[in-house]
Motif scaffolding. Structure first.
Motif, PDB file in Angstrom:
ATOM      1  N   LEU A 176      68.636  25.229  -0.378  1.00  0.00           N
ATOM      2  CA  LEU A 176      69.908  24.691   0.117  1.00  0.00           C
ATOM      3  C   LEU A 176      69.622  23.850   1.363  1.00  0.00           C
ATOM      4  N   VAL A 177      70.087  22.598   1.338  1.00  0.00           N
ATOM      5  CA  VAL A 177      69.827  21.681   2.456  1.00  0.00           C
ATOM      6  C   VAL A 177      71.158  21.303   3.112  1.00  0.00           C
ATOM      7  N   PRO A 178      71.525  21.977   4.210  1.00  0.00           N
ATOM      8  CA  PRO A 178      72.716  21.552   4.951  1.00  0.00           C
ATOM      9  C   PRO A 178      72.480  20.185   5.594  1.00  0.00           C
ATOM     10  N   HIS A 179      73.405  19.257   5.357  1.00  0.00           N
ATOM     11  CA  HIS A 179      73.214  17.904   5.877  1.00  0.00           C
ATOM     12  C   HIS A 179      74.565  17.226   6.050  1.00  0.00           C
ATOM     13  N   THR A 180      74.564  16.167   6.819  1.00  0.00           N
ATOM     14  CA  THR A 180      75.727  15.286   6.941  1.00  0.00           C
ATOM     15  C   THR A 180      75.262  13.864   6.714  1.00  0.00           C
ATOM     16  N   HIS A 181      76.084  13.079   6.053  1.00  0.00           N
ATOM     17  CA  HIS A 181      75.768  11.660   5.870  1.00  0.00           C
ATOM     18  C   HIS A 181      76.684  10.851   6.765  1.00  0.00           C
ATOM     19  N   ASP A 182      76.124  10.274   7.830  1.00  0.00           N
ATOM     20  CA  ASP A 182      76.937   9.614   8.858  1.00  0.00           C
ATOM     21  C   ASP A 182      76.678   8.105   8.860  1.00  0.00           C
ATOM     22  N   ASP A 183      77.575   7.373   8.205  1.00  0.00           N
ATOM     23  CA  ASP A 183      77.432   5.918   8.119  1.00  0.00           C
ATOM     24  C   ASP A 183      77.508   5.284   9.501  1.00  0.00           C
ATOM     25  N   ARG A 214      69.274  26.241   8.720  1.00  0.00           N
ATOM     26  CA  ARG A 214      68.562  24.960   8.882  1.00  0.00           C
ATOM     27  C   ARG A 214      69.580  23.823   8.848  1.00  0.00           C
ATOM     28  N   PHE A 215      69.162  22.674   9.387  1.00  0.00           N
ATOM     29  CA  PHE A 215      69.997  21.472   9.296  1.00  0.00           C
ATOM     30  C   PHE A 215      69.077  20.263   9.389  1.00  0.00           C
ATOM     31  N   ILE A 216      69.439  19.216   8.668  1.00  0.00           N
ATOM     32  CA  ILE A 216      68.679  17.957   8.804  1.00  0.00           C
ATOM     33  C   ILE A 216      69.589  16.888   9.382  1.00  0.00           C
ATOM     34  N   TYR A 217      68.987  16.024  10.195  1.00  0.00           N
ATOM     35  CA  TYR A 217      69.755  14.901  10.723  1.00  0.00           C
ATOM     36  C   TYR A 217      68.986  13.609  10.493  1.00  0.00           C
ATOM     37  N   VAL A 218      69.744  12.519  10.285  1.00  0.00           N
ATOM     38  CA  VAL A 218      69.167  11.298   9.716  1.00  0.00           C
ATOM     39  C   VAL A 218      69.269  10.095  10.645  1.00  0.00           C
ATOM     40  N   GLU A 219      70.483   9.799  11.146  1.00  0.00           N
ATOM     41  CA  GLU A 219      70.746   8.495  11.775  1.00  0.00           C
ATOM     42  C   GLU A 219      70.505   8.559  13.275  1.00  0.00           C
ATOM     43  N   THR A 220      69.368   7.998  13.725  1.00  0.00           N
ATOM     44  CA  THR A 220      69.007   8.074  15.138  1.00  0.00           C
ATOM     45  C   THR A 220      69.985   7.303  16.020  1.00  0.00           C
ATOM     46  N   ARG A 244      64.045  24.310  12.659  1.00  0.00           N
ATOM     47  CA  ARG A 244      65.409  24.648  12.229  1.00  0.00           C
ATOM     48  C   ARG A 244      66.312  23.424  12.257  1.00  0.00           C
ATOM     49  N   LEU A 245      66.071  22.523  13.174  1.00  0.00           N
ATOM     50  CA  LEU A 245      66.710  21.199  13.152  1.00  0.00           C
ATOM     51  C   LEU A 245      65.610  20.204  12.829  1.00  0.00           C
ATOM     52  N   GLU A 246      65.745  19.561  11.695  1.00  0.00           N
ATOM     53  CA  GLU A 246      64.680  18.656  11.244  1.00  0.00           C
ATOM     54  C   GLU A 246      65.236  17.242  11.077  1.00  0.00           C
ATOM     55  N   PHE A 247      64.485  16.270  11.581  1.00  0.00           N
ATOM     56  CA  PHE A 247      64.870  14.875  11.383  1.00  0.00           C
ATOM     57  C   PHE A 247      64.240  14.368  10.093  1.00  0.00           C
ATOM     58  N   VAL A 248      65.055  13.731   9.266  1.00  0.00           N
ATOM     59  CA  VAL A 248      64.537  13.062   8.068  1.00  0.00           C
ATOM     60  C   VAL A 248      64.917  11.587   8.157  1.00  0.00           C
ATOM     61  N   ASN A 249      64.124  10.774   7.517  1.00  0.00           N
ATOM     62  CA  ASN A 249      64.267   9.315   7.598  1.00  0.00           C
ATOM     63  C   ASN A 249      63.995   8.836   9.026  1.00  0.00           C
ATOM     64  N   GLY A 250      64.947   9.044   9.952  1.00  0.00           N
ATOM     65  CA  GLY A 250      64.680   8.853  11.368  1.00  0.00           C
ATOM     66  C   GLY A 250      64.775   7.430  11.869  1.00  0.00           C
ATOM     67  N   GLY A 251      65.092   6.461  10.981  1.00  0.00           N
ATOM     68  CA  GLY A 251      65.340   5.109  11.460  1.00  0.00           C
ATOM     69  C   GLY A 251      66.632   5.067  12.267  1.00  0.00           C
ATOM     70  N   TRP A 252      66.894   3.940  12.899  1.00  0.00           N
ATOM     71  CA  TRP A 252      68.150   3.801  13.643  1.00  0.00           C
ATOM     72  C   TRP A 252      69.328   4.013  12.698  1.00  0.00           C
ATOM     73  N   LEU A 307      62.365   1.444  15.905  1.00  0.00           N
ATOM     74  CA  LEU A 307      63.236   1.794  17.024  1.00  0.00           C
ATOM     75  C   LEU A 307      63.637   3.269  16.966  1.00  0.00           C
ATOM     76  N   GLY A 308      64.114   3.711  15.806  1.00  0.00           N
ATOM     77  CA  GLY A 308      64.543   5.102  15.675  1.00  0.00           C
ATOM     78  C   GLY A 308      63.396   6.081  15.795  1.00  0.00           C
ATOM     79  N   LEU A 309      62.291   5.789  15.129  1.00  0.00           N
ATOM     80  CA  LEU A 309      61.155   6.711  15.122  1.00  0.00           C
ATOM     81  C   LEU A 309      60.486   6.787  16.495  1.00  0.00           C
TER      82      LEU A 309
END
Length: 905
Positions: free
Chosen positions: A6-13, A54-60, A86-94, A113-115
């Motif tokens: 199970l991957v808790p995540h949010t997609h934040d445009d 756990r949680f993943i975050y994407v948009e730097t 426990r908090l993991e960054f994925v993708n990590g671009g701006w 820039l994000g990375l």
């Protein structure tokens, strides 16, 4: 056990229905309820309550804002969560960039820039191992290649063609190895790719966000509506059925969606219970084990399985989510914004380069304090998959453009300061951003120029008064500038002849272009050097956009989706009015097709390409019909229903009508289903001739008929296409209340197929990175340095300086790329060696270290998972050593990134 990750995540445009600011703060909830700052607040709070979560975050872009507002105590807490995984960054671009309409150089910049922020804030624990492109509308091979070179172990995405998915589910091929380059030696551009089971949403019935309607887990047995048994039963059914279409005993479920977890307690409370009650069934013989996880943990288990994986060599365009719903309209949507983003990228690279070459004086100099960082963030935001794609609301599109304009204002100070430092002239510099419509106050009084066309006078309206254009040949040195003085020698008309008659031909020493005397349209193109001639007619047409009211489908054309209601476009005019302008520098044939469509066919005296400058709009809608305007080139080339497009401005892919390389296509939309993104160029060819078209922005196009190439230029639609944006693509502005007018250029070259790339690759780069013009009024002092080059010598034709930017006080980031594929040029598809110490004219290179493509790891420390493809020998990457620490060898399609310690001479 079947292990369910199970991957808790949010997609934040980073902007879509609301601006990036409105999304961050939770403003304008009347449009959409979303507030990113509250999501991050709530998630961190809930992670602290249970160490299993756990949680993943994407948009730097969003995380960077939130981080700056936190106390040092909270920052330490978050660092601890990151260090514990426990908090993991994925993708990590701006942002999560679009894949169809973005240019690779801008994608690399926004990822860097994000990375870089994550790297400098969290160290190696903050470095994403997984690329996460869950929402882009189709997937580009060049993106996968870039991710591989950035050190990612894998890529996960949510959207692919419905027919493709159906086949992959049957064959258990939803996880694969993508070989994303035909030039880079495997596994350099190999990327493990996983297709997520529910797009990026939770399984049906298991959404527990505050805006979801699914029932919570009610686990008090004394209550009448106790539902644990039902929940567990439904979950086990879903998990087992998902396992049937994947290959291992590990499956992944995305538990979250757009802007979810603003009240994270709702999600985590129910997920805790779900894990507990499903796993409790193991005591009764259940073989399902549920756990909190992340994409990288899941990927690690797939890697441990030590299986072989199907190999993919093409891309995932076009994307359709149903038989009549092809997401190919956004390849062209908002063509003015797409061009503005491309110009902004060019200006940004100039700003970066001059900031390095001008030294500290470029940032704080004669014209005040400037910065490149504002532009860097604006360009990064513009790469988002609802930005340059054109799939945002109008007020958000305006905000993206405003950010780019603001960034350019900051960069203009850098450019002025740097040019003052390099030239010795402190005269005020003017920037004329509307030169494409001959608006430039500083030059408009000049008389020694060519008459401005009527189309230009019409489109600029009241914004300029110039009646003439100044045209002369310019030679600028590489990574440098040239200065030209313009003066009026005598009164009188400029040396240009204007003839209202229909021309029969125009030509220079390289090209001959003929026109049909009866219609005024193009009729042939000849390369005088190679003695080639093709028939070539070019005209403008429009497709009537479907309003969704027909028998096949209720799907209308909109910002995302292209759906003409007929396969036959309407011709705008079979004959054109023309006039001819001839000077010693340029010949122009000006054509009028309709009050809202005109074109200049332009041939410069020293040019090997023909320029078509089109002006289209306002698209008439008084007939209540939305319109999709194309230009079509019909030739005598026997192209066998095949054409070629670039992928994000880099490698070229073959496209065949009504065909997909990996499955048997059932074609249901003969036009839209054959459209592909054209980022910088496309071509058709046979054994003898190749016609290449270089575009000045991302556009959609296809080859619907043999020997034909069509490119969509402008769209104006009257219905929303029901994909969430909630408004029709009907662009107007204060200056154009009756509809937007768009102007652009197509460059045509005719060559023999074996050598065509030698011409069109450098030409495409020139259009992407156009020279920046600055103007000063008055006479320059005798001591002014009129010409400058930042290089000791021009780079070899195969090598392009991709990035030169200030990294910190004493170091600069340099990217050099080989811009040819391994197969496309006898002359230029060879390895090339460059000496870094002998590169720059004003910088001494004191030290050099090589980084990965995104500059967040040392190259020699970058280690990635190895994956074994099916039916393919395990690739052996040969180690090729550079001749010396200062001499670097570039092989076809290779980009190498260096951190240089430098000092100004």
């Amino acid at each position: 056990m079947l292990n369910v990750h199970l991957v808790p995540h949010t997609h934040d445009d980073v902007g879509w229905l609301k601006t990036v600011d409105q999304y961050y703060y939770g403003d304008r909830n009347d449009i959409q309820h979303a507030g990113v700052q509250y999501i991050l607040d709530s998630v961190v709070d809930q992670l602290l309550k249970n160490p299993d979560r756990r949680f993943i975050y994407v948009e730097t872009a969003f995380f960077y804002r939130w981080w700056k507002q936190q106390s040092s105590a909270m920052q330490q807490t978050v660092k601890q969560l990151v260090n514990e995984g426990r908090l993991e960054f994925v993708n990590g671009g701006w942002c999560m960039s679009d894949e169809a309409t973005t240019h690779y150089s801008a994608v690399i910049d926004q990822m860097t820039l994000g990375l870089r922020f994550l790297n400098e804030t969290f160290g190696s624990c903050g470095r994403p191992r997984v690329a996460w492109h869950i929402d882009p509308f189709g997937h580009a091979r060049e993106h996968a290649s870039m991710f591989a070179q950035m050190g990612y172990d894998g890529l996960f995405f949510g959207r692919l063609d419905y027919q493709d998915r159906a086949q992959r589910m049957i064959k258990k091929e939803q996880e694969l190895l993508w070989r994303a380059s035909d030039s880079l030696t495997p596994p350099m551009a190999d990327l493990f790719t996983g297709i997520l089971p529910n797009g990026y949403n939770p399984p049906t019935g298991f959404c527990w966000d505050q805006l979801c309607n699914d029932p919570p887990i009610r686990d008090d047995p004394d209550l009448e509506d106790y539902n644990v048994d039902d929940v567990v039963k439904r979950f086990l059914t879903i998990a087992n059925s998902q396992a049937m279409v994947y290959k291992t005993n590990h499956i992944i479920m995305t538990m979250g969606s757009d802007f979810q977890y603003e009240n994270a307690n709702l999600w985590y409370k129910n997920l805790d219970k779900l894990i507990h009650y499903v796993n409790a069934h193991q005591a009764n013989g259940s073989k399902v084990n549920v756990l909190y996880s992340t994409p990288s943990c899941y990927l690690q288990e797939l890697h441990r399985a030590n299986l072989t994986w199907p190999l993919k060599r093409d891309d995932f365009f076009p994307y359709a989510d149903n038989a009549h719903d092809f997401w190919t309209g956004y390849f062209t949507s908002r063509p003015a914004l797409k061009r503005y983003e491309r110009i902004s990228n060019s200006n940004f690279q100039t700003c970066n380069q001059l900031e390095v070459l001008g030294g500290p004086a470029s940032r704080k100099g004669f014209f005040g304090q400037g910065d490149s960082h504002t532009m860097k963030k604006a360009m990064a935001v513009a790469q988002h998959h609802d930005a340059v794609s054109g799939t945002e609301k109008q007020h958000v599109a305006n905000d993206y453009a405003r950010r780019l304009a603001d960034g350019w204002q900051h960069c203009q100070v850098v450019v002025s300061n740097s040019l003052a430092a390099l030239s010795g002239s402190t005269d005020k510099r003017m920037y004329c951003d509307n030169l494409n419509i001959s608006v430039c106050p500083i030059t408009e009084g000049s008389k020694k120029v060519v008459p401005v066309s009527r189309a230009t006078q019409d489109v600029r309206r009241s914004r300029g008064l110039a009646i003439n254009e100044l045209v002369f040949q310019v030679q600028a040195p590489p990574l440098g500038y040239s200065t030209y003085s313009v003066s009026q020698l005598q009164d009188g008309h400029p040396p240009a002849s204007t003839q209202p008659s229909t021309p029969t031909e125009i030509q220079n020493k390289f090209l001959q272009v003929t026109f049909d005397p009866n219609t005024g349209l193009l009729s042939s193109l000849s390369n005088l050097e190679t003695k080639q001639t093709i028939k070539l007619t070019q005209n403008f047409y429009w497709y009537n956009a479907s309003d969704g009211n027909n028998l096949d489908s209720i799907q209308p054309s909109g910002a995302y989706i292209f759906r003409p209601n007929s396969s036959t476009p309407f011709i705008i005019s079979k004959t054109v009015k023309t006039e001819t302008i001839q000077t010693s520098v340029v010949q122009e044939v000006r054509q009028w097709f309709a009050p809202w469509v005109s074109q200049v066919v332009r041939l410069y005296s020293d040019s090997k390409f023909l320029e078509l400058e089109w002006t289209v709009g306002p698209l008439p809608i008084h007939d209540n019909l939305g319109k999709e305007v194309i230009t079509r080139l019909d030739t005598s080339i026997k192209s066998s229903e095949i054409f070629y497009t670039d992928s994000n401005g880099r490698e070229v892919l073959q496209r065949k009508k009504d065909f997909r390389p990996t499955w048997n296509l059932r074609q249901s939309e003969p036009i839209a289903g054959n459209y592909y993104p054209i980022n910088s160029r496309a071509f058709i060819k046979d054994d003898v001739d190749q016609l290449t078209v270089v575009t000045d922005r991302s556009q959609g196009g296809g080859s619907i008929q043999n020997g034909s190439l069509e490119i969509m230029l402008h769209r104006r639609l009257l219905y929303d296409d029901v994909r969430g944006v909630g408004e029709p693509l009907n662009e107007t502005s204060d200056i154009f209340p009756e509809g937007l007018v768009v102007r652009g250029r197509l460059l045509l070259s005719l060559d023999r197929p074996p050598v065509a790339a030698d011409e069109h690759r450098p030409l495409a780069q020139q259009v992407v990175l156009q020279p920046l013009l600055t103007f000063t009024d008055g006479d320059l002092s005798p001591s002014t340095r009129l010409e400058f080059s930042g290089l000791q010598a021009a780079l070899p034709p195969a090598v392009h300086l991709l990035t030169l930017t200030q990294w910190d006080k004493d170091s600069v980031l340099l990217r050099l790329e080989h811009q040819f594929q391994s197969w496309e040029s006898k002359l230029n598809s060879q390895p090339v060696t460059v000496n870094l110490q002998k590169l720059f004219s004003t910088l001494d290179v004191l030290g050099v270290s090589e980084l990965n493509l995104s500059a967040n790891q040392w190259k020699d420390e970058m280690k990635r998972f190895d994956w074994m493809p099916q039916k393919d020998e395990k690739p052996q990457l040969k180690t090729v050593r550079d001749p010396s620490p200062w001499e670097v060898t570039l092989r076809p399609m290779e980009i190498r990134t260096f951190l240089l310690r430098v000092s100004l001479r």
